[in-house]
Design a protein around this motif. Structure first.
Motif, mmCIF file in Angstrom:
data_model
loop_
_atom_site.group_PDB
_atom_site.id
_atom_site.type_symbol
_atom_site.label_atom_id
_atom_site.label_comp_id
_atom_site.label_asym_id
_atom_site.label_seq_id
_atom_site.Cartn_x
_atom_site.Cartn_y
_atom_site.Cartn_z
ATOM 1 N N LEU A 208 46.912 -25.147 -15.677
ATOM 2 C CA LEU A 208 46.726 -23.731 -15.669
ATOM 3 C C LEU A 208 45.992 -23.188 -14.317
ATOM 4 O O LEU A 208 44.955 -23.704 -14.028
ATOM 5 C CB LEU A 208 45.845 -23.426 -16.935
ATOM 6 N N LEU A 209 46.621 -22.278 -13.837
ATOM 7 C CA LEU A 209 46.288 -21.530 -12.816
ATOM 8 C C LEU A 209 45.829 -20.436 -12.882
ATOM 9 O O LEU A 209 46.841 -19.189 -13.144
ATOM 10 C CB LEU A 209 47.404 -21.836 -11.464
ATOM 11 N N GLN A 210 44.682 -19.807 -12.824
ATOM 12 C CA GLN A 210 44.029 -18.489 -12.853
ATOM 13 C C GLN A 210 44.375 -17.586 -11.551
ATOM 14 O O GLN A 210 43.775 -17.997 -10.544
ATOM 15 C CB GLN A 210 42.788 -18.258 -13.252
ATOM 16 N N VAL A 211 45.203 -16.711 -11.514
ATOM 17 C CA VAL A 211 45.321 -15.798 -10.108
ATOM 18 C C VAL A 211 44.600 -14.207 -10.378
ATOM 19 O O VAL A 211 44.723 -13.785 -11.207
ATOM 20 C CB VAL A 211 46.742 -15.449 -10.033
ATOM 21 N N LEU A 212 43.638 -14.119 -9.416
ATOM 22 C CA LEU A 212 42.721 -13.048 -9.556
ATOM 23 C C LEU A 212 43.003 -12.495 -7.964
ATOM 24 O O LEU A 212 43.149 -13.083 -7.122
ATOM 25 C CB LEU A 212 41.403 -13.500 -9.822
ATOM 26 N N ASP A 213 42.883 -11.130 -8.075
ATOM 27 C CA ASP A 213 42.705 -10.397 -6.956
ATOM 28 C C ASP A 213 41.229 -10.426 -6.621
ATOM 29 O O ASP A 213 40.359 -10.475 -7.265
ATOM 30 C CB ASP A 213 42.937 -8.818 -7.287
ATOM 31 N N PRO A 214 40.803 -10.241 -5.333
ATOM 32 C CA PRO A 214 39.797 -10.415 -4.897
ATOM 33 C C PRO A 214 38.540 -9.444 -5.538
ATOM 34 O O PRO A 214 37.475 -9.914 -5.608
ATOM 35 C CB PRO A 214 39.798 -10.339 -3.097
ATOM 36 N N ALA A 215 39.148 -8.340 -5.438
ATOM 37 C CA ALA A 215 38.281 -7.301 -6.129
ATOM 38 C C ALA A 215 37.986 -7.916 -7.708
ATOM 39 O O ALA A 215 36.836 -7.166 -8.080
ATOM 40 C CB ALA A 215 38.985 -5.804 -6.209
ATOM 41 N N GLU A 216 38.625 -8.540 -8.274
ATOM 42 C CA GLU A 216 38.428 -8.867 -9.667
ATOM 43 C C GLU A 216 37.721 -9.900 -9.506
ATOM 44 O O GLU A 216 36.247 -10.112 -10.533
ATOM 45 C CB GLU A 216 39.716 -9.406 -10.406
ATOM 46 N N ALA A 217 37.295 -10.647 -8.435
ATOM 47 C CA ALA A 217 36.580 -11.867 -8.616
ATOM 48 C C ALA A 217 35.063 -11.368 -8.025
ATOM 49 O O ALA A 217 34.212 -12.167 -8.334
ATOM 50 C CB ALA A 217 37.125 -13.064 -7.452
ATOM 51 N N THR A 218 34.881 -10.385 -7.436
ATOM 52 C CA THR A 218 33.784 -9.943 -6.816
ATOM 53 C C THR A 218 33.418 -8.592 -7.115
ATOM 54 O O THR A 218 31.934 -8.314 -6.796
ATOM 55 C CB THR A 218 34.029 -9.968 -5.066
ATOM 56 N N LEU A 219 33.952 -7.795 -7.655
ATOM 57 C CA LEU A 219 33.781 -6.468 -7.797
ATOM 58 C C LEU A 219 32.857 -5.605 -6.708
ATOM 59 O O LEU A 219 31.811 -5.482 -6.603
ATOM 60 C CB LEU A 219 32.859 -6.228 -9.174
ATOM 61 N N PRO A 220 33.683 -5.363 -5.477
ATOM 62 C CA PRO A 220 32.856 -5.119 -4.381
ATOM 63 C C PRO A 220 32.677 -3.572 -4.420
ATOM 64 O O PRO A 220 31.956 -3.100 -3.227
ATOM 65 C CB PRO A 220 34.051 -5.317 -3.212
ATOM 66 N N PHE A 221 32.919 -2.838 -5.257
ATOM 67 C CA PHE A 221 32.910 -1.413 -5.000
ATOM 68 C C PHE A 221 31.633 -0.915 -5.247
ATOM 69 O O PHE A 221 30.678 -1.532 -5.719
ATOM 70 C CB PHE A 221 33.932 -0.496 -6.219
ATOM 71 N N ASP A 222 31.269 0.202 -4.712
ATOM 72 C CA ASP A 222 29.888 1.049 -4.823
ATOM 73 C C ASP A 222 29.867 2.264 -5.144
ATOM 74 O O ASP A 222 31.009 2.998 -4.849
ATOM 75 C CB ASP A 222 29.300 0.773 -3.535
ATOM 76 N N GLY A 223 29.004 2.838 -5.899
ATOM 77 C CA GLY A 223 29.178 4.454 -6.070
ATOM 78 C C GLY A 223 30.117 4.633 -7.579
ATOM 79 O O GLY A 223 30.097 3.914 -8.382
ATOM 80 N N ARG A 224 30.456 5.798 -7.474
ATOM 81 C CA ARG A 224 31.038 6.318 -8.456
ATOM 82 C C ARG A 224 32.592 6.029 -8.410
ATOM 83 O O ARG A 224 33.334 6.305 -7.528
ATOM 84 C CB ARG A 224 30.938 8.058 -8.539
ATOM 85 N N ILE A 225 32.908 5.334 -9.525
ATOM 86 C CA ILE A 225 34.320 4.836 -9.496
ATOM 87 C C ILE A 225 35.146 4.860 -10.785
ATOM 88 O O ILE A 225 34.492 4.783 -11.936
ATOM 89 C CB ILE A 225 34.440 3.084 -9.211
ATOM 90 N N ARG A 226 36.373 5.468 -10.969
ATOM 91 C CA ARG A 226 36.993 5.430 -11.947
ATOM 92 C C ARG A 226 38.082 4.160 -12.342
ATOM 93 O O ARG A 226 38.977 4.057 -11.068
ATOM 94 C CB ARG A 226 37.986 6.898 -12.231
ATOM 95 N N PHE A 227 38.144 3.646 -13.167
ATOM 96 C CA PHE A 227 38.918 2.224 -13.651
ATOM 97 C C PHE A 227 40.233 2.902 -14.614
ATOM 98 O O PHE A 227 39.789 3.159 -15.430
ATOM 99 C CB PHE A 227 38.110 1.081 -14.055
ATOM 100 N N THR A 228 41.271 2.707 -14.148
ATOM 101 C CA THR A 228 42.199 2.989 -15.047
ATOM 102 C C THR A 228 42.777 1.762 -15.793
ATOM 103 O O THR A 228 43.125 0.671 -14.969
ATOM 104 C CB THR A 228 43.408 3.485 -13.970
ATOM 105 N N GLY A 229 42.865 1.763 -17.035
ATOM 106 C CA GLY A 229 43.590 0.683 -17.752
ATOM 107 C C GLY A 229 44.967 0.191 -17.386
ATOM 108 O O GLY A 229 45.666 1.402 -17.507
#
Length: 306
Positions: A208-229
């Motif tokens: 099983l290989l889990q593939v993640l975007d770096p933002a999913e792996a670290t949540l690097p965002f700051d401030g006010r962010i809207r996440f879209t499902g």
């Protein structure tokens, strides 16, 4: 073949060409000379009927099933259970969440998953292994046309998944076959475990290989962010993302620990790959997992850094 498919195949073959041959071959040289990759191929034609498939150039005439052939205008080969068991089945997650990328210069998770799937198919096919797409219509095969056939199947949505979003369906594959699953595996752990245990209980070995975007792996965002499902979830507005980073990373760690544990329980191997990292390491990890002796402990390879 469509331009996208041609590009995908060129990238996969380029990736295979970039892998140092000694790194791929060293682990198995002693056991696989004159036997093929993994030392899994055996002399003999098998015992139990598996299924019919169309005759292909290079097939032995003696393997034609004349009775089945006489029923149609197509020449059929009779495949046996042992032949099908000595095969590798590949699957990639094509659910909407796999379309994510956090930067334009990164591939989507699905693009990276498909590149790795095709690269594995190239390597195994060159070694004479029999490969099939899980959920596809084709039986395990090898040869020069294999990768092109898989590209075509992926472009037509074959093997996209089962009833549970982001997970493969419950397809029958023979005992002692091997299965490579590539996706983000962010589904609930009990659903992932149901799939892994279902195959493992039938004697199927897996990776099983889990593939993640770096933002999913670290949540690097700051401030006010809207996440879209991406899969029907409602949008979520976070006033200060940095305040939830620690809780998010803890939750991701719990998910990954759970994936590792359920794979270890099933005797499978597990790894994590980020799309901002070179794919060669992930490819070598999959290949090493497929090469290990069934009596060895499952390996847990991953990108060097997280």
């Amino acid at each position: 073949m469509a331009p996208h498919g041609q590009s995908m195949r060129r990238r996969a073959e380029a990736l295979v060409g970039a892998v140092p041959p000694l790194l791929v071959a060293a682990e198995r040289v002693a056991a696989t000379v004159a036997q093929g990759v993994h030392g899994r191929r055996r002399v003999g034609t098998g015992e139990s009927f598996w299924q019919f498939r169309r005759y292909q150039p290079g097939d032995a005439i003696q393997r034609i099933d004349w009775r089945q052939t006489a029923k149609s205008q197509t020449v059929y080969i009779r495949e046996l259970e042992w032949e099908a068991a000595q095969s590798v089945w590949l699957w990639r997650d094509a659910s909407p969440s796999m379309a994510y990328r956090s930067a334009r210069n990164l591939p989507t998770k699905q693009e990276r998953a498909e590149l790795l799937l095709l690269a594995v198919a190239c390597l195994l096919s060159r070694a004479g292994e029999r490969v099939a797409l899980l959920g596809g219509e084709s039986a395990p095969a090898t040869g020069r046309a294999l990768v092109g056939n898989i590209v075509d199947a992926l472009e037509h949505g074959a093997g996209a998944g089962g009833p549970a979003a982001g997970l493969p369906g419950n397809q029958h594959i023979p005992r002692h076959a091997e299965l490579v699953l590539i996706g983000d595996f962010l589904s609930p752990l009990d659903e992932v475990n149901r799939v892994v245990a279902g195959y493992a209980n039938r004697g199927v070995r897996g990776h099983l290989l889990q593939v993640l975007d770096p933002a999913e792996a670290t949540l690097p965002f700051d401030g006010r962010i809207r996440f879209t499902g991406l899969e029907g979830e409602p949008d979520m507005l976070i006033p200060r993302v940095e305040t939830i980073r620690e809780a998010y990373l803890d939750r991701l760690s719990v998910q990954q620990d759970g994936l590792s544990a359920l794979c270890r329980s099933a005797g499978w191997s597990w790894a994590v790959h980020r799309t901002d990292r070179p794919p060669q390491a992930a490819l070598l990890g999959i290949y090493a997992a497929l090469s290990r002796d069934p009596l060895d402990q499952p390996v847990a390879a991953a990108d060097e850094e997280h």
